[in-house]
Enzyme design. Structure first.
Site, PDB file in Angstrom:
ATOM      1  N   GLU A  93     146.610  29.798  85.021  1.00 34.85           N
ATOM      2  CA  GLU A  93     145.219  29.493  85.374  1.00 34.85           C
ATOM      3  C   GLU A  93     144.581  28.550  84.373  1.00 34.85           C
ATOM      4  OE1 GLU A  93     143.763  33.700  87.125  1.00 34.85           O
ATOM      5  OE2 GLU A  93     142.160  32.473  86.257  1.00 34.85           O
ATOM      6  N   CYS A 106     139.595  24.481  79.956  1.00 37.77           N
ATOM      7  CA  CYS A 106     140.264  25.540  79.190  1.00 37.77           C
ATOM      8  C   CYS A 106     141.686  25.649  79.728  1.00 37.77           C
ATOM      9  CB  CYS A 106     139.500  26.846  79.389  1.00 37.77           C
ATOM     10  SG  CYS A 106     140.336  28.248  78.638  1.00 37.77           S
ATOM     11  N   CYS A 113     151.828  36.165  77.305  1.00 44.46           N
ATOM     12  CA  CYS A 113     151.580  36.142  75.856  1.00 44.46           C
ATOM     13  C   CYS A 113     152.261  37.353  75.234  1.00 44.46           C
ATOM     14  CB  CYS A 113     150.068  36.207  75.601  1.00 44.46           C
ATOM     15  SG  CYS A 113     149.616  36.074  73.854  1.00 44.46           S
ATOM     16  N   CYS A 117     147.197  41.817  71.875  1.00 44.70           N
ATOM     17  CA  CYS A 117     145.829  42.243  71.526  1.00 44.70           C
ATOM     18  C   CYS A 117     145.384  43.325  72.512  1.00 44.70           C
ATOM     19  CB  CYS A 117     144.865  41.058  71.548  1.00 44.70           C
ATOM     20  SG  CYS A 117     145.286  39.797  70.334  1.00 44.70           S
ATOM     21  N   CYS A 120     143.069  42.498  75.557  1.00 43.22           N
ATOM     22  CA  CYS A 120     143.335  41.263  76.302  1.00 43.22           C
ATOM     23  C   CYS A 120     144.254  41.503  77.496  1.00 43.22           C
ATOM     24  CB  CYS A 120     143.940  40.224  75.373  1.00 43.22           C
ATOM     25  SG  CYS A 120     144.278  38.657  76.198  1.00 43.22           S
ATOM     26  N   CYS A 334     138.287  35.556  92.791  1.00 48.13           N
ATOM     27  CA  CYS A 334     139.504  35.219  92.056  1.00 48.13           C
ATOM     28  C   CYS A 334     140.581  36.288  92.251  1.00 48.13           C
ATOM     29  CB  CYS A 334     139.181  35.078  90.574  1.00 48.13           C
ATOM     30  SG  CYS A 334     140.543  34.482  89.605  1.00 48.13           S
TER      31      CYS A 334
HETATM   32  N1  SAH Z   1     145.747  33.511  71.718  1.00 49.56           N
HETATM   33  C1  SAH Z   1     144.578  32.787  71.373  1.00 49.56           C
HETATM   34  C2  SAH Z   1     143.836  32.168  72.540  1.00 49.56           C
HETATM   35  C3  SAH Z   1     143.704  32.911  73.821  1.00 49.56           C
HETATM   36  S1  SAH Z   1     142.448  34.107  74.091  1.00 49.56           S
HETATM   37  C4  SAH Z   1     143.658  33.647  70.551  1.00 49.56           C
HETATM   38  O1  SAH Z   1     143.948  34.805  70.341  1.00 49.56           O
HETATM   39  O2  SAH Z   1     142.675  33.131  70.063  1.00 49.56           O
HETATM   40  C5  SAH Z   1     140.881  33.347  73.921  1.00 49.56           C
HETATM   41  C6  SAH Z   1     139.844  34.279  73.303  1.00 49.56           C
HETATM   42  O3  SAH Z   1     139.457  35.316  74.222  1.00 49.56           O
HETATM   43  C7  SAH Z   1     140.345  34.990  72.056  1.00 49.56           C
HETATM   44  O4  SAH Z   1     139.329  35.042  71.096  1.00 49.56           O
HETATM   45  C8  SAH Z   1     140.642  36.370  72.584  1.00 49.56           C
HETATM   46  O5  SAH Z   1     140.703  37.311  71.559  1.00 49.56           O
HETATM   47  C9  SAH Z   1     139.499  36.567  73.553  1.00 49.56           C
HETATM   48  N2  SAH Z   1     139.706  37.629  74.539  1.00 49.56           N
HETATM   49  C10 SAH Z   1     140.838  38.041  75.114  1.00 49.56           C
HETATM   50  N3  SAH Z   1     140.621  39.056  75.972  1.00 49.56           N
HETATM   51  C11 SAH Z   1     139.314  39.284  75.948  1.00 49.56           C
HETATM   52  C12 SAH Z   1     138.463  40.223  76.612  1.00 49.56           C
HETATM   53  N4  SAH Z   1     138.942  41.126  77.463  1.00 49.56           N
HETATM   54  N5  SAH Z   1     137.148  40.155  76.351  1.00 49.56           N
HETATM   55  C13 SAH Z   1     136.642  39.246  75.485  1.00 49.56           C
HETATM   56  N6  SAH Z   1     137.371  38.358  74.815  1.00 49.56           N
HETATM   57  C14 SAH Z   1     138.707  38.380  75.036  1.00 49.56           C
END
Ligand code: SAH
Length: 374
Positions: A93, A106, A113, A117, A120, A334
């Site tokens: 996406e 973006c 990934c 996290c 995420c 979506c």
């Molecule tokens: N891997 C990279 C970029 C991808 S995520 C990174 O970690 O920065 C882009 C941003 O969205 C990151 O700051 C990530 O921590 C945040 N993110 C991911 N899932 C999220 C969620 N459920 N709510 C809010 N922010 C989120």
């Protein structure tokens, strides 16, 4: 034999390849322009190249393009979400956001990934594979073609950890900012990382002027470890030292991303801790109310708490923004789009991968009224 991915070659490499073939040198520039300025979808359509040359290119090289599976357009703010299919069947996406300062795309840097996290959605199905430079470029090229408007900003904040796909990322940045390509200013490119220390330090040495965004999310090593497994590998202090190094080496102002989750990282203590970390580095803080994800317990703090968090951070002299929610009206659709796509495509290659749960979860999180998936 595997064909060379021609759209991932630099102009210098292209010149060499073409010279070796005994073709005239200016053909390299023509070809580069077709790929990276005119955004041609096929070699066959490159009308000022001799037919024999085009046929040779088609035989020798892979010409990567992304297939647009679906586009959703917001009626509220012009945000568009794109679902693209990669040549091997994986689906990714990308998002187009329209701002006063220009159009920003973006992009995803990986299919899936492996950073894990906790909050995420992109990580739930694990990493499928790295995206090639051509596949990162193509997300922007297809979007620029579709919208008919120039893309001026790029954020590498979609699915994937860009510094876990380092060489392809660097090549992508050089190609997208090349004066004979799309020529997007490096100052308008942001790379977001969860904090891979050697990658940050290496990026500082590349002589690029891209903005680095660190996904901080917690102000102590202990709490960060609970949220982000990468913190087991690199201590918060090491990450911040690497960020300081990046700032001093490049002169580029850092951004700290901080996703706010109720009862997790939204207290007065957290404000103070965040100010203490961001202040000395002159970092800008981007607050993102967390997008709830299925099978995860995180919820957004109440509006008042978010507003106070920002206000108090600013009182400490920190420059902070609350990430604007874009394209709210298309979020719900979506999820339906993806489900429909999966139901209608039983025979797609590697469909277990395509149906990976991260896709489902990411759709779910959008349905709940989250902001853009980036
Ligand atoms: N891997 C990279 C970029 C991808 S995520 C990174 O970690 O920065 C882009 C941003 O969205 C990151 O700051 C990530 O921590 C945040 N993110 C991911 N899932 C999220 C969620 N459920 N709510 C809010 N922010 C989120």
């Amino acid at each position: 034999m595997e064909q060379t991915d021609i759209k991932s070659l630099t102009l210098e490499e292209l010149r060499r390849e073409i010279a070796e073939q005994g073709e005239k040198a200016f053909r390299a520039e023509q070809l580069y322009q077709w790929m990276h300025v005119k955004l041609a979808e096929r070699i066959a359509g490159m009308s000022n190249l001799p037919k024999v040359f085009r046929e040779w290119l088609e035989r020798e090289y892979e010409y990567v393009t992304l297939e647009t599976v679906e586009i959703q357009r917001s009626k509220l703010d012009g945000t568009c979400k794109y679902l693209f299919r990669l040549p091997d069947g994986h689906v990714i996406e990308s998002v187009l956001m329209r701002y006063r300062h220009g159009n920003s795309v973006c992009i995803s840097s990986q299919a899936g990934c492996r950073m894990g996290c906790r909050f995420c959605a992109s990580t739930i199905g694990g990493l499928k594979r790295n995206l090639r430079p051509s596949e990162m470029l193509e997300q922007i090229y297809r979007i620029q073609k579709d919208s008919g408007e120039r893309v001026s900003h790029v954020v590498v904040m979609g699915t994937g950890e860009p510094l876990d796909n380092y060489d392809n990322l660097i090549r992508f940045i050089r190609l997208v900012s090349h004066e004979k390509g799309l020529n997007i200013s490096q100052r308008n490119i942001t790379v977001s990382t969860c904090g891979i220390v050697p990658g940050i330090r290496k990026l500082a040495e590349e002589n690029l002027s891209v903005t680095l965004a660190l996904s901080l999310h917690a102000v102590t090593q202990e709490k960060r470890r609970e949220l982000m497994p990468i913190a087991n590998r690199y201590e918060l202090k090491e990450v911040l030292d690497a960020c300081g190094y990046y700032f001093h080496k490049t002169g580029r102002r850092l951004t700290f991303e901080y996703s706010l989750a109720a009862g997790v990282n939204d207290t007065e203590e957290d404000v103070k801790g965040l100010a203490a970390l961001a202040g000395p580095l002159h970092a800008h803080v981007n607050l993102i109310p967390i997008n709830p994800v299925n099978e995860r317990d995180f919820v957004q703090p109440r509006e008042k708490i978010i507003a106070n968090f920002k206000k108090n951070l600013e009182k400490c002299g920190i420059n902070a923004t609350l990430r604007r929610e874009m394209g709210r009206d298309i979020d719900g659709a979506c999820g339906q789009l993806r489900r429909k796509y999966l139901e209608d495509s039983p025979g797609v290659p590697e469909d277990s991968d395509i149906m990976d749960s991260s896709r489902e979860h990411s759709a779910d999180s959008l349905e709940r009224g989250g902001e853009d998936p980036c």
